[in-house]
Design a protein around this motif. Structure first.
Motif, PDB file in Angstrom:
ATOM      1  N   HIS A 189      36.354  18.980  17.740  1.00 11.51           N
ATOM      2  CA  HIS A 189      34.954  19.292  18.150  1.00 11.51           C
ATOM      3  C   HIS A 189      33.889  18.653  18.340  1.00 11.51           C
ATOM      4  CE1 HIS A 189      34.559  20.435  13.882  1.00 11.51           C
ATOM      5  NE2 HIS A 189      33.804  20.507  13.826  1.00 11.51           N
TER       6      HIS A 189
ATOM      7  N   HIS B 107      31.107  17.990  16.525  1.00 16.66           N
ATOM      8  CA  HIS B 107      30.213  18.201  15.091  1.00 16.66           C
ATOM      9  C   HIS B 107      29.756  16.712  14.568  1.00 16.66           C
ATOM     10  CE1 HIS B 107      29.844  22.080  14.228  1.00 16.66           C
ATOM     11  NE2 HIS B 107      28.736  22.016  14.614  1.00 16.66           N
TER      12      HIS B 107
ATOM     13  N   HIS C 177      32.667  14.152  13.730  1.00 18.66           N
ATOM     14  CA  HIS C 177      33.923  14.181  13.798  1.00 18.66           C
ATOM     15  C   HIS C 177      33.182  13.392  14.629  1.00 18.66           C
ATOM     16  CE1 HIS C 177      35.699  17.853  11.736  1.00 18.66           C
ATOM     17  NE2 HIS C 177      34.683  17.985  11.376  1.00 18.66           N
TER      18      HIS C 177
ATOM     19  N   HIS D 268      35.373  28.297  14.800  1.00 16.66           N
ATOM     20  CA  HIS D 268      34.617  27.077  14.082  1.00 16.66           C
ATOM     21  C   HIS D 268      32.442  26.675  14.580  1.00 16.66           C
ATOM     22  CE1 HIS D 268      32.925  24.212  11.321  1.00 16.66           C
ATOM     23  NE2 HIS D 268      33.115  23.172  12.713  1.00 16.66           N
TER      24      HIS D 268
ATOM     25  N   ASP E 109      37.542  21.507  11.927  1.00 15.14           N
ATOM     26  CA  ASP E 109      36.959  21.895  11.267  1.00 15.14           C
ATOM     27  C   ASP E 109      37.671  23.862  11.450  1.00 15.14           C
ATOM     28  OD1 ASP E 109      35.602  20.821   9.513  1.00 15.14           O
ATOM     29  OD2 ASP E 109      33.328  20.490  10.857  1.00 15.14           O
TER      30      ASP E 109
END
Ligand SMILES: [Zn+2]
Length: 443
Positions: free
Chosen positions: A64, A66, A69, A129, A169
């Motif tokens: 994802h 973020h 990451h 998430h 996550d």
């Protein structure tokens, strides 16, 4: 894998992180990737962009968008193909200017063979998430020792099919274990988001919190007195360099409130462009660029203070006479006296179902006035301790690998104790029975 071998792997990973500057020099300016970033025996790395071109890796996965990451992912990326969901693909092209020749969006829920991985299949599963976030379920043979770790897998070339579930996550839900790709299968490695793997992290399911907020807003708008025209604002992280995609976290809350109030969502053009990356027809249809078209506005989190909201309301003098601000907050962990620090698994499972949350649990902060109210919203995009336990008890697995809070041996030791507790309990139960749930979205 023996636990001695595990210890060696973690030690090696720790050394790589701690002595990175020395290693950087020895390694031509590149950090070495710890073992848990590489799917054992497969040329596949997950959320490992900060390590650049990793030896033997032919497929780079991103769970994802973020920042922790996708560290190092930019317009200059050229280490290999990136696989992710369509929503995440749009975001990294739109916001990070990654060259689209590297970006390969994959469909959700459909097993897909990954090129140049000796036939490994992947299935993307919604992670619960942030929009676009996904779990990766890999299935295939061990064919290569990729990565920087010195450890060699004894299964390279064997005919055994390995199954790995990488959770990125996530907020664990029954949907994850009921997913047709996962259900009834023995999973060899589970790469687990252990952010809140500690019994002190108890909080109710997100869907309950979200519907409580929607109901709260609905009641206020519906039961308004004559001549009161309320405006609902939802705070989101400001778009800083590091928190670029944090605003995605508030999307489900925003949509639920807009749905309940049957109104559109107003936000500025920059945020709208990010939200549109999700290609979510419902969300796109709700967005408006005209503040007067909607009574739900998305504003920077810092504006949800008494002064901030007064100023905001003043901008719409004559149109709105009251303002409610929803302020997503993390969880505050007030340890209840006598709370069990080491609850048994069965006790944990029994307690889970008691976690309710309604409109009455939302308490205005500060002094609400006739024109202004601030509602802190307890919000977590990671699984609670209870949810992690329910998740782990609901399918058959061989080994859990923590991916968060792995920096210290003490913390790793604590997590390993929970993993063994789960393992022991699973031996007593039927490992393939899903823990009874209240709703497919939460336990
Ligand atoms: Zn995240």
């Amino acid at each position: 894998m023996s636990s001695n071998r595990d210890n060696e792997l973690w030690k090696e990973a720790a050394v790589v992180e701690e002595k990175s500057s020395r290693f950087l020099k020895a390694n031509g300016g590149r950090r070495k990737a710890p073992f848990y970033k590489i799917m054992q025996g497969m040329p596949i790395a997950v959320d490992a962009f900060r390590y650049g071109t990793i030896p033997g890796v032919t497929a780079y996965f991103l769970t994802h968008a973020h920042s922790d990451h996708y560290t190092n992912l930019s317009s200059t990326w050229e280490s290999g193909p990136i696989y992710c969901s369509q929503g995440t693909a749009n975001l990294i092209i739109h916001m990070l200017s990654v060259d689209c020749k590297w970006v390969h969006p994959l469909p959700m829920d459909v097993p897909t063979v990954i090129p140049n991985t000796n036939g490994v299949q992947v299935t993307l599963i919604e992670a619960n998430h942030c929009p676009g976030s996904s779990l990766f379920f890999f299935e295939g043979l061990q064919t290569v020792d990729a990565g920087d770790s010195c450890a060699k897998s004894p299964f390279i070339g064997s005919s055994k099919i390995f199954r790995y579930l990488h959770c990125g996550d996530f907020r664990a839900s029954p949907r994850h274990v009921l997913h047709p790709a996962v259900k009834g299968k023995l999973i060899d490695h589970v790469y687990l988001d252990t952010t809140y793997l500690d019994p002190k992290y108890t909080f109710p399911p997100q869907p309950l919190v979200i519907s409580a907020c929607a109901e709260f807003a609905h009641k206020m708008v519906k039961h308004k007195e004559v001549d009161i025209h309320p405006l609902v604002v939802v705070g989101t992280y400001s778009i800083g360099k590091e928190r670029i995609f944090a605003l995605l976290l508030t999307v489900p809350l925003l949509v639920a409130i807009a749905r309940a109030l049957k109104t559109k969502i107003y936000c500025d053009a920059r945020k709208a462009a990010i939200l549109r990356c999700q290609e979510d027809p419902e969300l796109n249809a709700l967005l408006t660029s005209k503040p007067m078209d909607s009574i739900v506005h998305l504003v920077p989190l810092g504006m949800i203070t008494s002064d901030g909201l007064k100023t905001y309301l003043d901008r719409f003098k004559g149109s709105y006479t009251k303002i409610i601000g929803f302020r997503p907050t993390g969880w505050t962990f007030s340890q209840t006296a006598g709370a069990d620090q080491l609850p048994s698994v069965s006790c944990t499972l029994a307690r889970t179902q008691q976690k309710n949350f309604t409109c009455a649990d939302l308490r205005p902060s500060g002094k609400p006035t006739s024109t202004l109210q601030i509602i802190p919203v307890p919000y977590s995009e990671h699984s609670s301790f209870y949810e992690l336990t329910c998740f782990a008890m609901s399918f058959d697995w061989v080994k859990m690998i923590a991916t968060v809070n792995v920096g210290s041996q003490t913390s790793r030791g604590k997590m390993a104790r929970w993993f063994s507790k789960w393992e022991a309990e699973r031996k007593k139960r039927d490992a393939t029975t899903v823990v009874p749930h209240r709703h497919p979205d939460y336990w």
